[in-house]
Design an enzyme around this catalytic site. Structure first.
Site, PDB file in Angstrom:
ATOM      1  N   LYS A 126      -0.400  11.383   5.827  1.00  0.00           N
ATOM      2  CA  LYS A 126      -0.095  10.227   6.679  1.00  0.00           C
ATOM      3  C   LYS A 126       0.586   9.130   5.854  1.00  0.00           C
ATOM      4  CE  LYS A 126      -3.320   7.404   6.767  1.00  0.00           C
ATOM      5  NZ  LYS A 126      -3.969   6.158   6.433  1.00  0.00           N
ATOM      6  N   LYS A 146       0.833  -1.209   0.000  1.00  0.00           N
ATOM      7  CA  LYS A 146       0.000   0.000   0.000  1.00  0.00           C
ATOM      8  C   LYS A 146       0.873   1.267   0.000  1.00  0.00           C
ATOM      9  CE  LYS A 146      -3.539   2.757   0.472  1.00  0.00           C
ATOM     10  NZ  LYS A 146      -4.544   3.031  -0.546  1.00  0.00           N
TER      11      LYS A 146
HETATM   12  P1  NAD Z   1     -12.724   8.424   7.159  1.00  0.00           P
HETATM   13  O1  NAD Z   1     -12.104   9.416   8.053  1.00  0.00           O
HETATM   14  O2  NAD Z   1     -13.810   8.846   6.209  1.00  0.00           O
HETATM   15  O3  NAD Z   1     -13.335   7.185   8.028  1.00  0.00           O
HETATM   16  C1  NAD Z   1     -12.772   6.721   9.203  1.00  0.00           C
HETATM   17  C2  NAD Z   1     -13.912   6.460  10.188  1.00  0.00           C
HETATM   18  O4  NAD Z   1     -13.375   5.931  11.396  1.00  0.00           O
HETATM   19  C3  NAD Z   1     -14.672   7.741  10.564  1.00  0.00           C
HETATM   20  O5  NAD Z   1     -16.069   7.574  10.311  1.00  0.00           O
HETATM   21  C4  NAD Z   1     -14.374   7.908  12.048  1.00  0.00           C
HETATM   22  O6  NAD Z   1     -15.448   8.494  12.783  1.00  0.00           O
HETATM   23  C5  NAD Z   1     -14.113   6.475  12.474  1.00  0.00           C
HETATM   24  N1  NAD Z   1     -13.349   6.347  13.705  1.00  0.00           N
HETATM   25  C6  NAD Z   1     -12.249   7.020  14.087  1.00  0.00           C
HETATM   26  N2  NAD Z   1     -11.827   6.590  15.292  1.00  0.00           N
HETATM   27  C7  NAD Z   1     -12.696   5.616  15.658  1.00  0.00           C
HETATM   28  C8  NAD Z   1     -12.793   4.786  16.813  1.00  0.00           C
HETATM   29  N3  NAD Z   1     -11.916   4.884  17.815  1.00  0.00           N
HETATM   30  N4  NAD Z   1     -13.806   3.892  16.871  1.00  0.00           N
HETATM   31  C9  NAD Z   1     -14.708   3.797  15.863  1.00  0.00           C
HETATM   32  N5  NAD Z   1     -14.670   4.563  14.751  1.00  0.00           N
HETATM   33  C10 NAD Z   1     -13.670   5.462  14.663  1.00  0.00           C
HETATM   34  O7  NAD Z   1     -11.542   7.734   6.372  1.00  0.00           O
HETATM   35  P2  NAD Z   1     -11.614   6.841   5.054  1.00  0.00           P
HETATM   36  O8  NAD Z   1     -11.389   7.734   3.882  1.00  0.00           O
HETATM   37  O9  NAD Z   1     -12.796   5.938   5.102  1.00  0.00           O
HETATM   38  O10 NAD Z   1     -10.271   5.988   5.238  1.00  0.00           O
HETATM   39  C11 NAD Z   1     -10.165   4.887   6.148  1.00  0.00           C
HETATM   40  C12 NAD Z   1      -8.822   4.216   5.905  1.00  0.00           C
HETATM   41  O11 NAD Z   1      -8.782   3.734   4.553  1.00  0.00           O
HETATM   42  C13 NAD Z   1      -7.615   5.148   6.092  1.00  0.00           C
HETATM   43  O12 NAD Z   1      -6.553   4.439   6.664  1.00  0.00           O
HETATM   44  C14 NAD Z   1      -7.297   5.567   4.663  1.00  0.00           C
HETATM   45  O13 NAD Z   1      -5.923   5.924   4.521  1.00  0.00           O
HETATM   46  C15 NAD Z   1      -7.653   4.313   3.898  1.00  0.00           C
HETATM   47  N6  NAD Z   1      -8.035   4.521   2.492  1.00  0.00           N
HETATM   48  C16 NAD Z   1      -8.876   5.528   2.120  1.00  0.00           C
HETATM   49  C17 NAD Z   1      -9.212   5.691   0.778  1.00  0.00           C
HETATM   50  C18 NAD Z   1     -10.117   6.815   0.292  1.00  0.00           C
HETATM   51  O14 NAD Z   1     -10.152   7.068  -0.919  1.00  0.00           O
HETATM   52  N7  NAD Z   1     -10.850   7.496   1.164  1.00  0.00           N
HETATM   53  C19 NAD Z   1      -8.692   4.826  -0.190  1.00  0.00           C
HETATM   54  C20 NAD Z   1      -7.874   3.780   0.217  1.00  0.00           C
HETATM   55  C21 NAD Z   1      -7.548   3.638   1.570  1.00  0.00           C
END
Ligand code: NAD
Length: 292
Positions: A239, A171
């Site tokens: 990050k 990744k």
């Molecule tokens: P996001 O911020 O939209 O979602 C993360 C969720 O986790 C939020 O709803 C938040 O409220 C929740 N959260 C945080 N702390 C928490 C806890 N202690 N308990 C329960 N829930 C909690 O982020 P995202 O875009 O969905 O990304 C999630 C992961 O996937 C990240 O590591 C990101 O790097 C990775 N990612 C994102 C994408 C993208 O395009 N958005 C693509 C590939 C990978």
């Protein structure tokens, strides 16, 4: 049918959890932001009010959280997954975090008889919504095979890439390529516009030649139109560039272009664009030429 505890229902987790429900699995979700559970309950899943409630009866727990401190607190914390899940369950962390955190979590879970996979994804919000993610999986081959039916619901390219942490290294490599591609597409737009050439027309040609890429396919129109609602936030890409540089140091290699991209992403964040989509790297490139 598998009972899945799903923690973290943000941009990615929310549509992923809904796909699992639609495939016939029982999904019990938890997110610290209660509104995030709406899409899951509308799809027929259940909302839990804490991590313990989501994981107590689960056979598989999936985490999709922002970064390693969130994953560590949800998994290792006092009221977390390891304290509350049954012995022998499978914990699949699909967040993008540092490889060494994935290794530490796998080690802590092993002591509790819980199997772990690191399974970060690529494909963005569109990939999550269309169940077309690429999923890169680190961990034991038998555990990968056990989780494969769930991965197949969420993604199109599902590959076991090595032992614990290997998914996160793949990744990191993905993120440096994505960041670099955005930086160069941004430079192409600035050059085209400053030269009086229509950027959309120019990028249409690029998208049909050797410069073609998924980013040009999916994002060229929104970039030219300066639409930067996320998607994938600059804060998260910042990050990920940190993870890539740390992984390079760990592997004793020099990645100079990755270093430059990391600085451009850091500049976007410092300029206040952390909540925008990572295609907002264009704003940094424009600013460098006094065109912001
Ligand atoms: P996001 O911020 O939209 O979602 C993360 C969720 O986790 C939020 O709803 C938040 O409220 C929740 N959260 C945080 N702390 C928490 C806890 N202690 N308990 C329960 N829930 C909690 O982020 P995202 O875009 O969905 O990304 C999630 C992961 O996937 C990240 O590591 C990101 O790097 C990775 N990612 C994102 C994408 C993208 O395009 N958005 C693509 C590939 C990978």
């Amino acid at each position: 049918m598998t009972t899945v505890g799903f923690i973290g229902l943000g941009i990615m987790g929310s549509p992923m959890a809904a796909h699992l429900v639609n495939a016939g699995h029982e999904v019990i979700g938890f997110d610290v932001v209660p509104e995030s559970l709406t899409a899951l309950t509308e799809a027929g899943g259940k909302a839990a009010s804490n991590v313990a409630e989501a994981v107590t009866g689960a056979e598989v727990v999936i985490t999709m959280l922002p970064n390693h401190p969130h994953v560590e607190s949800v998994v290792l914390g006092d009221d977390g997954v390891l304290q509350n899940a049954k012995d022998g369950i499978l914990l699949v962390d699909m967040s993008t975090i540092r490889p060494e955190s994935s290794l530490a979590i796998a080690e802590a879970a092993k002591a509790k008889g819980i199997r772990v996979l690191d399974a970060p994804v690529s494909g963005g919000e569109a990939g999550a919504k269309n169940a077309a993610l690429s999923i890169m999986v680190g961990g034991d081959a038998a555990d990968f095979e056990a989780a494969k039916p769930l991965f197949d619901v969420l993604g199109k390219t599902v590959v076991h890439v090595g032992p614990h942490g290997a998914g996160q290294v793949v990744k990191a490599a993905n993120q440096l390529v994505v960041g670099g591609t955005y930086a160069l597409v941004a430079e192409a737009i600035v050059l085209l516009e400053a030269s009086g050439v229509d950027a959309k027309t120019g990028l249409d040609v690029l998208a049909g030649g050797l410069a073609a890429s998924r980013i040009l396919d999916l994002k060229r129109e929104s970039m030219v139109a300066r639409q930067f609602q996320p998607g994938f936030r600059i804060d998260l890409h910042h990050k990920d560039m940190g993870i890539a540089l740390a992984a390079a140091r760990q592997a004793d290699v020099s990645l100079p272009v990755t270093g430059l991209i990391a600085q451009l992403v850091a500049a976007a964040r410092a300029m206040g664009h952390g909540s925008l989509d990572h295609s907002a790297l264009l704003k940094v490139t424009e600013q460098l030429s006094g065109r912001g």
